[in-house]
Design a protein around this motif. Structure first.
Motif, short mmCIF file in Angstrom:
data_model
loop_
_atom_site.label_atom_id
_atom_site.label_comp_id
_atom_site.label_asym_id
_atom_site.label_seq_id
_atom_site.Cartn_x
_atom_site.Cartn_y
_atom_site.Cartn_z
N HIS A 192 0.84 -1.21 0.00
CA HIS A 192 0.00 0.00 0.00
C HIS A 192 0.87 1.26 0.00
O HIS A 192 0.59 2.23 -0.73
N ASP A 193 1.95 1.26 0.79
CA ASP A 193 2.85 2.40 0.83
C ASP A 193 3.53 2.60 -0.52
O ASP A 193 3.73 3.74 -0.98
N ALA A 227 3.15 5.86 -3.10
CA ALA A 227 4.30 6.61 -3.60
C ALA A 227 4.29 6.69 -5.12
O ALA A 227 4.58 7.74 -5.71
N LEU A 228 3.95 5.59 -5.77
CA LEU A 228 3.92 5.57 -7.23
C LEU A 228 2.82 6.46 -7.80
O LEU A 228 2.91 6.90 -8.95
N GLY A 229 1.83 6.73 -7.01
CA GLY A 229 0.72 7.57 -7.47
C GLY A 229 0.92 9.05 -7.23
O GLY A 229 0.07 9.86 -7.63
N LYS A 230 2.03 9.43 -6.59
CA LYS A 230 2.27 10.84 -6.27
C LYS A 230 3.18 11.48 -7.32
O LYS A 230 4.12 10.87 -7.80
N ALA A 255 9.66 3.79 0.91
CA ALA A 255 8.76 2.74 0.42
C ALA A 255 9.27 2.17 -0.90
O ALA A 255 9.23 0.96 -1.13
N LEU A 256 9.78 3.04 -1.77
CA LEU A 256 10.20 2.60 -3.09
C LEU A 256 11.49 1.79 -3.08
O LEU A 256 11.75 1.02 -4.01
N ILE A 257 12.31 1.94 -2.04
CA ILE A 257 13.53 1.12 -1.94
C ILE A 257 13.33 -0.08 -1.03
O ILE A 257 14.24 -0.90 -0.86
N SER A 258 12.15 -0.21 -0.45
CA SER A 258 11.89 -1.29 0.51
C SER A 258 11.71 -2.63 -0.21
O SER A 258 11.43 -2.67 -1.41
N PRO A 259 11.84 -3.73 0.51
CA PRO A 259 11.56 -5.04 -0.10
C PRO A 259 10.15 -5.13 -0.66
O PRO A 259 9.92 -5.86 -1.64
N ALA A 260 9.21 -4.39 -0.10
CA ALA A 260 7.83 -4.44 -0.58
C ALA A 260 7.70 -3.94 -2.01
O ALA A 260 6.74 -4.27 -2.70
N ALA A 261 8.66 -3.13 -2.46
CA ALA A 261 8.58 -2.56 -3.81
C ALA A 261 9.21 -3.45 -4.87
O ALA A 261 9.13 -3.14 -6.06
#
Length: 376
Positions: free
Chosen positions: A24-25, A29-32, A42-48
């Motif tokens: 979700h984070d 971020a991708l939508g901003k 968020a964009l460098i996190s494992p979730a991305a």
């Protein structure tokens, strides 16, 4: 000074925050249109990791909107490997029993002539070890004075200086300064930098403020990937970049995140290994975070990666680099500071970039730009 701001940012808390980011984070971020440091995390996190393709396309879009399809080309010249520091990961450290070289003015000019024979280079980066007594400001000023006959854009990657010393070198043609903080982890900084001026964390991290105070046109920042948790280190650099942009807003900024390679000779081994996908993720995240910052890749990275990233986010590249002092003419077999991965000639790099639809730019600055006075 940024050292004061850094005291407010806890390394462990930042690390925990990065690894707690969710899909979700990432999507938020991708939508901003304009991201903050929390979005960058968020964009460098494992979730991305699973969103690499949309990140690549967004990075490509922002890069082409701001820079078109141009790649600014530069070449480094090491003019001395004399150094008083003991950085445990560096081939130039003071305890290494190697021949030390400080090029004479005549040898420096020979190197300039040799570089001009390689290709139409106009952007030169002068690099030294840190030995202020033998290769300090007067030595750098002389090297810059000679370089003005051959190159339009002069930058240095040397020991941190005083603000008035940066201002003095501007009078000799200096346009930009690159400095690697190496790591922002203050608690562990001296493990890697035990002795010498480089062991003084605040002096180094505040050098960027002194560059800004001196009105340096271009400031380059970087962390060395391999010392500490890379996601936390680049987040600290993102905080630093935003601080500098707010305080010294007339200055142009660039970022670099070279990866340390495992040593084959039993030397210092990196604590952290960043794979190619993670390097791509970081590059895309940085471009989405900051549409205007130059992202630079050196010849430390392999040719295939450099070519791929030239289409997706990178805007500045070196070519045909020698990382030993006098490596273009005077001492071509001297000890390198690090091994080059992309060994193509400047013209081979140019042809490869053109085949990818990129336009290599050999000259993008002239000292006359700094003297322009608007009509009243």
């Amino acid at each position: 000074m940024f050292s004061e701001e850094l005291e407010k940012i806890d390394w462990e808390k930042i690390t925990k925050a990065i690894y707690s980011k969710t899909e979700h984070d990432v999507l938020r971020a991708l939508g901003k249109e304009h991201c903050d440091v929390d979005d960058f995390m968020a964009l460098i996190s494992p979730a991305a990791a699973k969103y690499l393709e949309p990140m690549a396309q967004l990075s490509k879009r922002y890069t082409e909107e701001r820079f078109g399809k141009t790649i600014s080309m530069f070449i480094p010249l090491y003019i001395t490997n004399s150094c008083t520091n003991s950085c445990v990961y560096c081939g130039f450290h003071i305890s290494n029993p190697m021949a030390r070289t400080i090029l004479t003015p005549e040898q420096i000019e020979d190197e300039y002539k040799a570089i001009k024979r390689l290709g139409p280079f106009e952007n030169l980066l002068l690099v030294t070890g840190e030995n202020p007594a033998k290769a300090g400001v007067p030595y750098l000023a002389k090297a810059l004075d000679i370089a003005k006959k051959y190159f339009s854009n002069l930058k240095i990657e040397v020991m941190p200086l005083k603000a008035e010393e940066y201002a003095e070198l501007k009078e000799h043609g200096l346009n930009g300064v690159i400095c690697f903080q190496e790591t922002y982890n203050k608690a562990r900084y001296n493990i890697y930098h035990p002795r010498g001026m480089k062991s003084k964390f605040e002096w180094r991290v505040n050098s960027f403020d002194r560059m800004g105070q001196a009105g340096v046109h271009s400031i380059g920042m970087g962390v060395l990937i391999g010392l500490e948790e890379w996601r936390t280190d680049v987040t600290m650099m993102a905080y630093h970049l935003r601080y500098l942009q707010k305080k010294y807003w007339k200055t142009k900024y660039s970022v670099n995140f070279p990866r340390m390679r495992p040593a084959e000779n039993g030397g210092f081994q990196p604590n952290v290994i960043m794979n190619d996908r993670e390097l791509a993720q970081l590059t895309f995240a940085m471009r989405i975070f900051d549409h205007d910052v130059d992202i630079s890749y050196s010849t430390r990275e392999p040719a295939q990666i450099r070519d791929n990233m030239a289409r997706l986010g990178v805007t500045t590249m070196s070519a045909e680099s020698k990382t030993e002092p006098g490596g273009y003419y005077t001492y071509p077999q001297a000890l390198e500071q690090f091994h080059v991965s992309d060994e193509r000639t400047a013209m081979e790099v140019e042809n490869a970039l053109k085949s990818l639809g990129r336009e290599p730019v050999w000259k993008d600055w002239d000292v006359s730009f700094d003297k322009f006075t608007p009509m009243q």
